[in-house]
Design an enzyme around this catalytic site. Structure first.
Site, mmCIF file in Angstrom:
data_model
loop_
_atom_site.group_PDB
_atom_site.id
_atom_site.type_symbol
_atom_site.label_atom_id
_atom_site.label_comp_id
_atom_site.label_asym_id
_atom_site.label_seq_id
_atom_site.Cartn_x
_atom_site.Cartn_y
_atom_site.Cartn_z
ATOM 1 N N HIS A 16 48.421 -18.395 22.793
ATOM 2 C CA HIS A 16 47.598 -18.246 23.995
ATOM 3 C C HIS A 16 48.235 -18.773 25.272
ATOM 4 C CE1 HIS A 16 46.691 -22.473 23.284
ATOM 5 N NE2 HIS A 16 46.258 -22.530 24.519
HETATM 6 C C1 UD1 Z 1 42.705 -23.555 28.496
HETATM 7 C C2 UD1 Z 1 43.590 -24.753 28.851
HETATM 8 C C3 UD1 Z 1 44.688 -24.905 27.807
HETATM 9 C C4 UD1 Z 1 44.119 -24.952 26.406
HETATM 10 C C5 UD1 Z 1 43.263 -23.723 26.188
HETATM 11 C C6 UD1 Z 1 42.634 -23.687 24.824
HETATM 12 C C7 UD1 Z 1 43.849 -25.195 31.263
HETATM 13 C C8 UD1 Z 1 44.807 -25.114 32.387
HETATM 14 N N1 UD1 Z 1 44.240 -24.576 30.134
HETATM 15 O O1 UD1 Z 1 43.519 -22.391 28.610
HETATM 16 O O2 UD1 Z 1 45.381 -26.103 28.045
HETATM 17 O O3 UD1 Z 1 45.167 -24.993 25.482
HETATM 18 O O4 UD1 Z 1 42.229 -23.708 27.173
HETATM 19 O O5 UD1 Z 1 41.954 -22.506 24.621
HETATM 20 O O6 UD1 Z 1 42.811 -25.790 31.396
HETATM 21 N N2 UD1 Z 1 37.974 -16.851 28.431
HETATM 22 C C9 UD1 Z 1 36.923 -16.181 27.866
HETATM 23 N N3 UD1 Z 1 35.977 -16.924 27.211
HETATM 24 C C10 UD1 Z 1 36.042 -18.275 27.116
HETATM 25 C C11 UD1 Z 1 37.136 -18.933 27.694
HETATM 26 C C12 UD1 Z 1 38.102 -18.208 28.353
HETATM 27 O O7 UD1 Z 1 36.808 -14.971 27.934
HETATM 28 O O8 UD1 Z 1 35.145 -18.881 26.516
HETATM 29 C C13 UD1 Z 1 38.995 -16.089 29.162
HETATM 30 C C14 UD1 Z 1 38.919 -16.409 30.644
HETATM 31 O O9 UD1 Z 1 38.024 -15.623 31.303
HETATM 32 C C15 UD1 Z 1 40.327 -16.189 31.087
HETATM 33 C C16 UD1 Z 1 41.152 -16.568 29.860
HETATM 34 O O10 UD1 Z 1 40.271 -16.503 28.743
HETATM 35 O O11 UD1 Z 1 40.553 -14.847 31.375
HETATM 36 C C17 UD1 Z 1 41.785 -17.935 29.987
HETATM 37 O O12 UD1 Z 1 40.780 -18.959 30.116
HETATM 38 P P1 UD1 Z 1 41.096 -20.333 30.910
HETATM 39 O O13 UD1 Z 1 39.970 -21.267 30.791
HETATM 40 O O14 UD1 Z 1 41.594 -20.024 32.268
HETATM 41 O O15 UD1 Z 1 42.362 -20.963 30.191
HETATM 42 P P2 UD1 Z 1 42.876 -20.924 28.696
HETATM 43 O O16 UD1 Z 1 44.003 -19.971 28.620
HETATM 44 O O17 UD1 Z 1 41.766 -20.791 27.725
#
Ligand code: UD1
Length: 373
Positions: A205
């Site tokens: 991820h």
């Molecule tokens: C975040 C953390 C990372 C951790 C990871 C675990 C930061 C900078 N990064 O990254 O350190 O390893 O979580 O998962 O804080 N999304 C969904 N549903 C959710 C959560 C996220 O659809 O419940 C989508 C978001 O809309 C976005 C993408 O996933 O498009 C990334 O989500 P984001 O919270 O920005 O960061 P992660 O990549 O999950």
């Protein structure tokens, strides 16, 4: 004493859960749980509350996704209001996600003492957003609770005063040990059509691995080869699912007979799969530690790690992003040459007890100071 705990994203839940329950048993603090809502899907958030027996959050900020600046700013604004209202004696943040840093900055500005669980980890790679979060969080927090000696040394090298550093061990391993028996009782591998000890578990991820078309195709090319020799179970993170769709890779992956793609899993199912895997392929931080605690070989698809103890003492090998190297490392494990490793010091299931001790001593001193004022 009133403590406010912050969770926001998936890796936070297993770090705060054991601390809140140990603290509740100690009985000397009123506890409140704030969920920023950085992660919001049922499979990325809600399922962990049930699996880990965590209390329902007292306050939900509903921040959601956004750019780093947007997400951080929204958490800072939302959590500042919580601080004004709740007036905590201590705030506890964990790990390295955007919510962690945002709340730590709020506390620093409002002069509310803040404790950081999993302090001192450094990848020395500022391309990782988490590295920025780690450095800033540690710089502004008052109590730095570290999992390993390297973390203490990083903090000292940065000039952190000695009286802020407390090596307490790895609190995530408290959660792992407390749930391992229950997880193993669930027939999770069978549900995915694989046999215990005869499959690889894959997670992917990191933006550096999934946002770049060439890197992602290289990694998936390696997975395509591996699944011919060993079934691969792949719970797909929402970011990765989005990127697979964007690059039109989903359909091809679904044709691979040895690759079992699924939604992100809850804590117990995932622990069941990790603990019975032949090998774990990942770019996660926490999974490098969990595999070391379980003695399962871990191949980390990154060039560096903020958790060097998992390489030096544990079962972790950094294999980078080169497909040939990844395939050959899996073949080494299949040939019986996987790392056995040993469990690092203080990864013993008692880290949250040591943290409660730190909080208790800190509060005694602080109360005396307040009385004198
Ligand atoms: C975040 C953390 C990372 C951790 C990871 C675990 C930061 C900078 N990064 O990254 O350190 O390893 O979580 O998962 O804080 N999304 C969904 N549903 C959710 C959560 C996220 O659809 O419940 C989508 C978001 O809309 C976005 C993408 O996933 O498009 C990334 O989500 P984001 O919270 O920005 O960061 P992660 O990549 O999950």
């Amino acid at each position: 004493m009133k403590i406010v705990y912050v969770v926001g994203a998936r890796p936070n839940f297993m770090k705060i859960a054991p601390l809140m329950s140990t603290m509740a048993r100690a009985g000397f603090a009123e506890q409140k749980l704030v969920h920023t809502g950085q992660h919001f899907d049922v499979s990325m958030s809600d399922v962990f509350f049930g699996d880990l027996g965590m209390p329902v959050p007292d306050i939900y900020l509903g921040i959601g996704s956004g750019s780093h600046a947007e997400q951080t700013a929204k958490v800072m604004t939302g959590f500042e209001t919580v601080c004004f209202r709740e007036k905590p004696d201590l705030v506890v943040v964990a790990g390295d996600v955007n919510s962690t840093m945002a709340c730590a900055i709020d506390c620093a500005k409002l002069r509310i003492p803040c404790a950081h669980v999993e302090a001192g980890l450094r990848s020395f790679d500022l391309n990782m957003p988490e590295e920025v979060n780690r450095i800033i969080t540690d710089r502004v927090c008052d109590l730095l609770l570290t999992p390993s000696r390297d973390a203490d040394e990083n903090l000292r090298r940065e000039g952190t005063p000695e009286d802020r550093i407390f090596r307490v061990g790895n609190v995530m391993i408290d959660t792992l040990l407390a749930h391992l028996d229950r997880a193993r009782q669930a027939a999770t591998p069978t549900r995915f059509g694989v046999q215990p000890g005869r499959y690889a578990l894959l997670t992917l991820h990191r933006p550096s691995n999934v946002d770049d078309h060439i890197v992602l195709c290289g990694l998936l090319g390696a997975v395509e080869e591996i699944q011919k020799e060993l079934p691969v179970v792949f719970p797909v993170h929402p970011r990765t699912r989005g990127q697979l769709a964007e690059f039109e890779l989903t359909k091809h992956l679904e044709t691979l007979g040895g690759l079992k793609i699924c939604e992100p899993l809850g804590y117990l199912d995932f622990l069941a799969l990790t603990s019975q895997a032949k090998v774990v392929l990942t770019d996660s931080g926490g999974l490098q530690e969990e595999t070391t605690a379980l003695g399962i070989p871990c191949l980390t698809m990154r060039e560096n790690t903020e958790r060097p103890v998992t390489v030096e003492e544990g079962t972790n090998t950094l294999v980078g992003m080169d497909p040939a190297r990844i395939i050959s490392a899996v073949r080494d494990v299949l040939a019986g040459r996987g790392k056995a490793g040993r469990v690092p010091d203080l990864w013993d299931g008692k880290a949250s007890e040591r943290i409660v001790q730190v909080f208790s001593s800190w509060w005694t001193v602080r109360r005396e100071q307040k009385i004198r004022l």
